[in-house]
Motif scaffolding. Structure first.
Motif, mmCIF file in Angstrom:
data_model
loop_
_atom_site.group_PDB
_atom_site.id
_atom_site.type_symbol
_atom_site.label_atom_id
_atom_site.label_comp_id
_atom_site.label_asym_id
_atom_site.label_seq_id
_atom_site.Cartn_x
_atom_site.Cartn_y
_atom_site.Cartn_z
ATOM 1 N N LYS A 1 -14.370 6.175 0.719
ATOM 2 C CA LYS A 1 -15.396 5.764 1.693
ATOM 3 C C LYS A 1 -16.314 6.920 2.100
ATOM 4 N N LYS B 1 -3.408 5.067 0.608
ATOM 5 C CA LYS B 1 -4.036 5.281 1.912
ATOM 6 C C LYS B 1 -5.017 6.456 1.855
ATOM 7 N N VAL B 2 -4.590 7.544 1.243
ATOM 8 C CA VAL B 2 -5.467 8.714 1.146
ATOM 9 C C VAL B 2 -6.672 8.387 0.274
ATOM 10 N N SER C 1 -8.022 5.551 -0.376
ATOM 11 C CA SER C 1 -8.882 4.569 0.279
ATOM 12 C C SER C 1 -9.861 5.242 1.248
ATOM 13 N N VAL C 2 -9.383 6.259 1.965
ATOM 14 C CA VAL C 2 -10.269 6.994 2.874
ATOM 15 C C VAL C 2 -11.275 7.827 2.080
ATOM 16 N N GLU C 3 -10.784 8.512 1.057
ATOM 17 C CA GLU C 3 -11.679 9.395 0.290
ATOM 18 C C GLU C 3 -12.773 8.607 -0.424
ATOM 19 N N GLN D 1 0.854 -1.183 0.000
ATOM 20 C CA GLN D 1 0.000 0.000 0.000
ATOM 21 C C GLN D 1 0.895 1.240 0.000
ATOM 22 N N MET E 1 1.474 5.561 0.043
ATOM 23 C CA MET E 1 0.899 6.708 0.737
ATOM 24 C C MET E 1 -0.354 7.188 -0.007
#
Lengths: 98, 98, 98, 98
Positions: D97, D90-91, D93-95, D85, D87
């Motif tokens: 959701k 990670k960002v 993946s949050v956005e 994964q 950086m």
């Protein structure tokens, strides 16, 4: 008292994927009307101390409500009385020195 | 909501010796009636979320009042809904596994 | 370069009880011959930079080997060139100011 | 072992302005050939464990060489064995959701 924090909420006991919990925290921060910026290992937030800390508490409440039995959060908390400084000022100040 | 935190207050702009500021924070925490334990790189504190966070805010106020123009604090913040656990329980739980 | 760190290893994806993983890290640190002290939200470690950081890496390797698919660790890392200071010195220095 | 860290270097004993020290750390990270991204309260860095930690050590050396007698750094250190994964992942993946 104005504060800039860096918040990283880690839900424990809900498997390896934590992005839905972090997204819920982003919603909490936005609904609180706070300036914030997500990065790959946390979220910068700026505002009045009480407003920011109320949002951090609300994040814990919401993440527990989503089913996480345990949370380990890390916070960096910066305050200064010598001058006002925004999150953008801090980044610009470093970049100007390079 | 019960919380266990680990608090490390770093005053900036007051030279290299920061122990008097950390001592003042220990006084704040004690006066707040919170259970706490100092270690070599921070202080464990346990109590109700609002009481603990009020003490953390008071630490920033006191350290600024002592003359520190800037503070960078780090906090670890642990909450759990599955069971109650004290600071001593956490240490004992690790030692029992060794 | 001498360093004092405060280490908190959080295994993710292995349920809510993390004490056996923390105990394994304590074993790693002890086997490395480093001075350390467990507290309720981490472990103080002191030693040469390379030795301490090798132990931190070994902790990640061991915790993954025990089955944790993901780890989120926090470290405070203190170095100083003005004088030598042990973990005990730091605690004593604060207590002397109270 | 691949790692994503979040690094925040705080020089102590050099006054309230720390941006030149942070800029020097950004140079260290860039010269090491590591992917990184500065934010308002730290820097995300990704790469091989040994390369990233060598850069963190070099930051301490450089900041001491610039005249800071004391440094208190905080690091978040994330490793995972279940999948790779970045950086940016990670960002994103949050956005996704939200």
């Amino acid at each position: 008292m104005k504060v800039i924090v860096d918040l990283c909420v880690v839900p424990i006991g809900v498997g390896t994927s934590v992005s839905s919990y972090v997204a819920a925290c982003s919603d909490v921060i936005e609904k609180a009307g706070l300036s914030s910026k997500l990065h790959a290992y946390g979220t910068n937030i700026e505002g009045d101390w009480d407003d920011v800390m109320a949002a951090v508490k609300r994040c814990h409440e919401v993440v527990h409500d989503m089913g996480a039995p345990r949370i380990s959060t890390t916070l960096r908390v910066g305050t200064r009385t010598d001058r006002t400084q925004t999150m953008e000022d801090k980044v610009r100040s470093v970049e100007a020195k390079r």
